[in-house]
Motif scaffolding. Structure first.
Motif, short mmCIF file in Angstrom:
data_model
loop_
_atom_site.label_atom_id
_atom_site.label_comp_id
_atom_site.label_asym_id
_atom_site.label_seq_id
_atom_site.Cartn_x
_atom_site.Cartn_y
_atom_site.Cartn_z
N PHE A 1 0.83 -1.21 0.00
CA PHE A 1 0.00 0.00 0.00
C PHE A 1 0.86 1.26 0.00
O PHE A 1 0.79 2.07 -0.92
CB PHE A 1 -0.94 0.00 1.21
N THR A 2 1.69 1.42 1.02
CA THR A 2 2.55 2.59 1.12
C THR A 2 3.58 2.59 -0.01
O THR A 2 4.33 1.62 -0.17
CB THR A 2 3.28 2.62 2.49
N GLY A 3 3.58 3.66 -0.80
CA GLY A 3 4.51 3.74 -1.92
C GLY A 3 4.00 3.12 -3.20
O GLY A 3 4.69 3.15 -4.23
N ASN A 4 2.80 2.58 -3.17
CA ASN A 4 2.20 1.98 -4.37
C ASN A 4 1.44 3.06 -5.12
O ASN A 4 0.40 3.53 -4.65
CB ASN A 4 1.25 0.85 -3.95
N PRO A 5 1.91 3.48 -6.29
CA PRO A 5 1.24 4.56 -7.02
C PRO A 5 -0.19 4.22 -7.43
O PRO A 5 -0.99 5.13 -7.68
CB PRO A 5 2.12 4.75 -8.27
N ALA A 6 -0.49 2.93 -7.50
CA ALA A 6 -1.83 2.51 -7.94
C ALA A 6 -2.79 2.31 -6.78
O ALA A 6 -3.97 2.02 -7.01
CB ALA A 6 -1.73 1.21 -8.74
N PHE A 7 -2.31 2.48 -5.54
CA PHE A 7 -3.17 2.20 -4.40
C PHE A 7 -4.16 3.33 -4.17
O PHE A 7 -3.81 4.51 -4.15
CB PHE A 7 -2.34 1.99 -3.13
N GLU A 8 -5.41 2.94 -3.95
CA GLU A 8 -6.46 3.87 -3.59
C GLU A 8 -7.21 3.27 -2.40
O GLU A 8 -7.53 2.10 -2.40
CB GLU A 8 -7.44 4.08 -4.75
N GLY A 9 -7.49 4.09 -1.40
CA GLY A 9 -8.26 3.58 -0.28
C GLY A 9 -7.65 3.92 1.06
O GLY A 9 -6.58 4.55 1.15
N ASP A 10 -8.30 3.48 2.09
CA ASP A 10 -7.92 3.73 3.47
C ASP A 10 -7.30 2.46 4.03
O ASP A 10 -7.98 1.45 4.23
CB ASP A 10 -9.16 4.12 4.28
N LYS A 11 -5.99 2.48 4.30
CA LYS A 11 -5.29 1.27 4.74
C LYS A 11 -5.89 0.72 6.03
O LYS A 11 -6.03 -0.50 6.19
CB LYS A 11 -3.80 1.55 4.91
N ALA A 12 -6.26 1.61 6.95
CA ALA A 12 -6.82 1.15 8.22
C ALA A 12 -8.12 0.39 8.00
O ALA A 12 -8.37 -0.65 8.63
CB ALA A 12 -7.06 2.34 9.15
N LYS A 13 -8.95 0.90 7.10
CA LYS A 13 -10.22 0.23 6.82
C LYS A 13 -10.00 -1.09 6.09
O LYS A 13 -10.67 -2.10 6.38
CB LYS A 13 -11.11 1.15 5.99
N ILE A 14 -9.06 -1.08 5.15
CA ILE A 14 -8.78 -2.28 4.35
C ILE A 14 -8.26 -3.41 5.23
O ILE A 14 -8.57 -4.59 5.00
CB ILE A 14 -7.77 -1.95 3.24
N THR A 15 -7.47 -3.07 6.25
CA THR A 15 -6.87 -4.09 7.10
C THR A 15 -7.73 -4.47 8.30
O THR A 15 -7.35 -5.34 9.08
CB THR A 15 -5.48 -3.63 7.59
N GLU A 16 -8.87 -3.86 8.42
CA GLU A 16 -9.77 -4.17 9.53
C GLU A 16 -10.23 -5.62 9.47
O GLU A 16 -10.72 -6.09 8.44
CB GLU A 16 -10.97 -3.23 9.50
#
Length: 235
Positions: free
Chosen positions: A26-41
């Motif tokens: 996620f971090t440093g991924n130019p294609a990533f969109e979204g909320d990491k906290a929500k995604i990892t919940e």
């Protein structure tokens, strides 16, 4: 089963009360969109195909924050343990482990695996593909980073995947046409093929159009998911 793509090779699988991340870059991924906290919940497991930074990604932080178990090859597990990961389950190519309601098998991939620290490149075990199986759920085969190879026929015979997640970006993996050949030749019995490892960094193929075109009219359905919007696949 709900399968959600977060760009590059990062996926979340939701099935039978389980929530599993694969290659959570996620971090440093130019294609990533979204909320990491929500995604990892609610995540219970993190599965890693190999030890490159664009696949290991945020694993250490996710494991520390959620307590999720990290499942990958032995050498990478030992490295991550030294980074503070406490819950891990080492494996190696060909092995299968029971993860409580589902199993993980590491299979062959033709690729490298390692990280650079203090300007020194050091290997971290073999690169792998990952097969996830759960009773009553579709079997998922994430190829990881790989070229086509003839033993994909054995993976298909042994594991009979319903969903194949296929790298198509070229340069570091198969390109779109070769990836399509791998799917057509070895995984024609699958229900869906999902492309990945593209449209993130400039050297990679910018879209899935050529992969889709190469499989047009074939027996397998190509699913190109919108990032962060999950697709549902039935057994």
């Amino acid at each position: 089963m709900k399968i959600t793509w977060f760009g590059h090779s990062a996926f979340r699988l939701d099935f039978a009360g389980k929530a599993v991340l694969i290659d959570p870059f996620f971090t440093g991924n130019p294609a990533f969109e979204g909320d990491k906290a929500k995604i990892t919940e609610g995540i219970s497991h993190v599965l890693l195909t190999h030890g490159h930074g664009d696949h290991v990604g945020d694993t250490v932080d996710i494991a520390k924050n959620t307590g999720a178990k990290v499942v990958t090859n032995f050498e990478l597990c030992m490295y991550l343990a030294k980074q503070g990961v406490q819950n891990f389950d080492p494996m190696n190519t060909g092995g299968t482990t029971d993860q409580g309601g589902f199993s993980v098998t590491l299979v062959r991939a033709d690729h490298s695996s390692g990280l650079v620290e203090m300007d020194v490149n050091f290997p971290l075990g073999s690169a792998n593909g990952i097969v996830v199986k759960a009773p009553g759920e579709p079997t998922v085969y994430h190829m990881g980073d790989t070229d086509i190879f003839g033993d994909m026929a054995l993976i298909a015979e042994i594991h009979q995947p319903d969903v194949v997640i296929v790298p198509i970006g070229d340069r570091f993996t198969m390109g779109p046409e070769v990836a399509a050949l791998a799917v057509e030749r070895y995984f024609g019995g699958a229900k869906a093929a999902i492309p990945c490892h593209y449209a993130s960094f400039p050297p990679l193929v910018p879209n899935a159009d050529r992969f889709v075109a190469a499989l047009d009219g074939k027996s397998i359905q190509v699913v190109v998911p919108h990032k962060t919007v999950g697709v549902t696949v039935q057994k």
